[in-house]
Design a protein around this motif. Structure first.
Motif, short mmCIF file in Angstrom:
data_model
loop_
_atom_site.label_atom_id
_atom_site.label_comp_id
_atom_site.label_asym_id
_atom_site.label_seq_id
_atom_site.Cartn_x
_atom_site.Cartn_y
_atom_site.Cartn_z
N ILE A 5 -24.88 56.67 -23.15
CA ILE A 5 -24.39 57.49 -24.16
C ILE A 5 -24.73 57.04 -25.55
CG2 ILE A 5 -22.25 58.56 -25.30
CD1 ILE A 5 -20.97 57.91 -22.49
N PHE A 6 -24.66 56.01 -25.87
CA PHE A 6 -25.28 55.55 -27.26
C PHE A 6 -26.79 55.81 -27.36
CE2 PHE A 6 -21.63 52.14 -27.62
CZ PHE A 6 -21.11 52.46 -28.81
N GLU A 7 -27.60 55.50 -26.04
CA GLU A 7 -28.73 56.09 -26.49
C GLU A 7 -29.02 57.39 -26.95
OE1 GLU A 7 -32.85 55.85 -23.72
OE2 GLU A 7 -31.17 55.01 -22.77
N LEU A 8 -28.29 58.55 -26.30
CA LEU A 8 -28.09 59.68 -26.26
C LEU A 8 -27.71 60.12 -27.65
CD1 LEU A 8 -28.38 62.79 -24.82
CD2 LEU A 8 -25.94 62.28 -24.67
N ILE A 9 -26.84 59.32 -28.22
CA ILE A 9 -26.41 59.80 -29.93
C ILE A 9 -27.77 59.17 -30.58
CG2 ILE A 9 -24.95 59.03 -31.48
CD1 ILE A 9 -22.75 58.65 -29.17
N GLY A 10 -28.11 58.11 -30.39
CA GLY A 10 -29.26 57.59 -31.17
C GLY A 10 -30.41 58.48 -31.17
N PHE A 11 -31.00 58.92 -30.00
CA PHE A 11 -32.11 59.79 -30.02
C PHE A 11 -31.55 61.07 -30.66
CE2 PHE A 11 -34.91 62.80 -28.11
CZ PHE A 11 -36.20 62.08 -28.60
N GLY A 12 -30.56 61.87 -30.16
CA GLY A 12 -29.71 62.78 -30.90
C GLY A 12 -30.08 63.02 -32.04
N ARG A 13 -29.60 61.83 -33.02
CA ARG A 13 -29.56 61.73 -34.47
C ARG A 13 -31.26 61.96 -34.97
NH1 ARG A 13 -26.31 56.58 -34.73
NH2 ARG A 13 -24.23 57.37 -35.13
N ARG A 14 -31.99 61.21 -34.40
CA ARG A 14 -33.50 61.39 -34.70
C ARG A 14 -33.96 62.88 -34.50
NH1 ARG A 14 -33.33 56.62 -31.89
NH2 ARG A 14 -34.27 57.11 -30.17
N TYR A 15 -33.70 63.25 -33.15
CA TYR A 15 -34.07 64.55 -32.97
C TYR A 15 -33.75 65.63 -34.08
CZ TYR A 15 -33.48 69.03 -30.35
OH TYR A 15 -33.60 70.39 -29.96
N PHE A 16 -32.36 65.79 -34.04
CA PHE A 16 -31.63 66.59 -35.06
C PHE A 16 -32.38 66.34 -36.43
CE2 PHE A 16 -27.80 66.81 -32.12
CZ PHE A 16 -28.38 67.76 -31.40
N SER A 17 -32.36 65.07 -37.01
CA SER A 17 -33.07 64.86 -38.08
C SER A 17 -34.42 65.61 -38.23
CB SER A 17 -33.10 63.62 -38.36
OG SER A 17 -33.79 63.15 -39.71
N ASN A 18 -35.33 65.37 -37.40
CA ASN A 18 -36.62 65.69 -37.44
C ASN A 18 -36.46 67.41 -37.37
OD1 ASN A 18 -39.36 65.32 -37.16
ND2 ASN A 18 -39.56 65.17 -35.02
#
Length: 108
Positions: A47-60
């Motif tokens: 879940i932490f990995e999903l949140i972290g990647f989600g931040r990067r993806y959404f920011s991009n």
């Protein structure tokens, strides 16, 4: 649940489209981990990995929206924030035994 590639969501930017696919794969990984009854620590890590990647993806994706003057940028960015905050709330509940892994997954 196994989320496949959803080509209708592609925006024509190879980086953003690839990141979306990775994000969907992380959701599938979480689903599998829940179904095979992975440990709580393993689920929390995913879940932490999903949140972290989600931040990067959404920011991009949001940066691309700014560059292209996308009219709905603010609303779309707001939905990203709302979504990630919701996952974080569910993760907090799960970490404090007020929810289970399926509750987190169902939110997603």
């Amino acid at each position: 649940m196994d989320i496949k590639r959803i080509d209708e969501l592609n925006i024509g930017n190879k980086d953003v489209d690839a990141m979306r696919q990775i994000f969907l794969e992380l959701i599938n990984e979480l689903d599998l981990a829940i179904n095979i009854d992975e440990s709580k620590d393993a689920l929390i890590s995913l879940i932490f990995e999903l949140i972290g990647f989600g931040r990067r993806y959404f920011s991009n994706e949001e940066n691309l929206m700014l560059k292209t003057c996308y009219v709905e940028h603010k609303a779309h960015a707001g939905s990203h924030s709302f979504f990630l905050e919701g996952i974080k709330r569910k993760l907090f509940d799960y970490m404090h035994d007020s929810a289970n892994g399926k509750d987190v997954h169902d939110y997603i």
